[in-house]
Design a protein around this motif. Structure first.
Motif, short mmCIF file in Angstrom:
data_model
loop_
_atom_site.label_atom_id
_atom_site.label_comp_id
_atom_site.label_asym_id
_atom_site.label_seq_id
_atom_site.Cartn_x
_atom_site.Cartn_y
_atom_site.Cartn_z
N UNK A 45 0.82 -1.20 0.00
CA UNK A 45 0.00 0.00 0.00
C UNK A 45 0.86 1.26 0.00
N UNK A 46 2.08 1.14 0.51
CA UNK A 46 2.83 2.36 0.82
C UNK A 46 4.25 2.41 0.28
N UNK A 47 4.70 1.41 -0.41
CA UNK A 47 6.10 1.39 -0.80
C UNK A 47 6.23 0.60 -2.09
N UNK A 48 7.33 -0.05 -2.30
CA UNK A 48 7.52 -0.93 -3.45
C UNK A 48 8.20 -2.20 -2.99
N UNK A 49 8.02 -3.25 -3.75
CA UNK A 49 8.63 -4.52 -3.39
C UNK A 49 10.14 -4.46 -3.63
N UNK A 50 10.89 -4.88 -2.64
CA UNK A 50 12.34 -4.97 -2.77
C UNK A 50 12.75 -6.39 -2.40
N UNK A 51 12.65 -7.34 -3.36
CA UNK A 51 12.94 -8.74 -3.06
C UNK A 51 14.32 -8.93 -2.44
N UNK A 52 14.38 -9.89 -1.51
CA UNK A 52 15.64 -10.15 -0.82
C UNK A 52 16.39 -11.29 -1.51
N UNK A 53 16.72 -11.08 -2.78
CA UNK A 53 17.41 -12.11 -3.56
C UNK A 53 18.77 -12.45 -2.97
N UNK A 54 19.39 -11.50 -2.27
CA UNK A 54 20.69 -11.77 -1.69
C UNK A 54 20.62 -12.81 -0.59
N UNK A 55 19.43 -13.00 0.01
CA UNK A 55 19.26 -14.00 1.07
C UNK A 55 18.47 -15.20 0.57
N UNK A 56 17.36 -14.95 -0.12
CA UNK A 56 16.45 -16.02 -0.52
C UNK A 56 16.74 -16.59 -1.91
#
Length: 312
Positions: free
Chosen positions: A70-81
């Motif tokens: 609702x308030x931001x953007x997705x920042x996937x954690x590819x460095x971990x997951x």
């Protein structure tokens, strides 16, 4: 009677462990799984949820929800997951269908149909939960409580903000203003909920397909966490704390608190302000916050539940 629950998640290695615990916990009646974007894009987290449920032989209903906060953007954690959001193991392709309903529509239908109040488990950003609470106020009385992973007195994406709350602080703010009972598992407790290499090997030695895949995923997750210096030698099992509390609340110490979430852009965006007992704010407590965990018994519980997948 088993406690009826719905889990809203963004798998994710630790979300996966929460799902697998639910699959072999007859104390809890899993009515449905809803998925949001968070650890990865919605397409990937939904695919991951369906693959994990297929691996576990679980046949619950699954619906996809919010593709962005609702308030931001997705920042996937590819460095971990990893790029899939769930790297480290070979998982089967989905055999479960995805509901045509949206996540919030499925939540609404399941709450209407349940003969008892339902507990919502939230292990990702709170976008789906907040959207449901906003759109279906008449069903708030059908919710027993919300058990969520998020927040803390420190951060893991910024100095003050935890990932789930930082991803969608507006959604988190809606949830904490809802007057629905909340149990909060934040970084203060999940940073104690570590699993170590020798315990991952105990899971591997269980020798069933689910435990083998879980060990592979956790080994990858641990390696990434240590490489990026989030921990020296253990992996944080954030999301399973929600399910573990429902199964054995005595594993945790909780404190009542007034919790607010910072929604203004700036250094404190997504910060959870935790005022234990409302002492400083003078405001009524709106959450029970986990502050300590019996780590050894927590890990023993996870291993015991994974051992139940023998014969799959």
């Amino acid at each position: 009677m088993p406690l009826p629950v719905i889990i809203d998640c963004d798998p994710g290695h630790d979300d996966t462990l929460a799902l697998l615990m639910l699959g072999k916990s007859p104390e809890l009646n899993l009515l449905g799984v809803t998925v949001c974007a968070g650890n990865q894009t919605l397409e990937k987290t939904t695919h991951n949820a369906l693959r994990v449920l297929t691996l576990a032989g679980m046949t619950t209903r699954v619906a996809a929800g919010a593709s962005k906060p609702l308030s931001s953007k997705i920042t996937p954690v590819s460095d971990i997951m990893g790029e899939s959001g769930l790297d480290g193991a070979v998982l089967p392709e989905p055999e479960l269908p995805l509901e045509a309903l949206s996540a919030v529509e499925l939540m609404a239908g399941l709450l209407r149909q349940s003969g008892e109040k339902v507990t919502l488990i939230a292990t990702g950003p709170l976008t789906n939960i907040a959207t449901f609470l906003t759109g279906w106020p008449s069903l708030h009385s059908r919710i027993e409580r919300i058990v969520l992973m998020g927040g803390g007195t420190f951060g893991n994406v910024t100095p003050v903000a935890e990932f789930n709350f930082h991803t969608d602080p507006v959604a988190a703010d809606i949830v904490f203003r809802s007057n629905i009972p909340i149990v909060m598992s934040g970084l203060d407790v999940t940073y104690q909920a570590l699993i170590y290499e020798h315990e991952i090997e105990q899971i591997r030695k269980l020798g069933n397909p689910v435990s083998t895949a879980t060990a592979d995923m956790l080994a990858y997750y641990l390696q990434r966490i240590v490489q990026r210096q989030y921990s020296k030698d253990g992996a944080h099992l954030h999301d399973p704390c929600t399910v573990a509390w429902l199964l054995f609340p005595d594993l945790f110490d909780l404190e009542p608190a007034y919790v607010a979430v910072e929604t203004a852009r700036g250094y404190c965006f997504g910060e959870s302000i935790i005022d234990y007992n409302g002492k400083l704010s003078g405001k009524p407590c709106n959450a029970q916050v986990m502050v300590n965990i019996n780590r050894e018994k927590f890990i023993a519980l996870i291993i015991e539940r994974l051992s139940r997948y023998q014969g799959l």
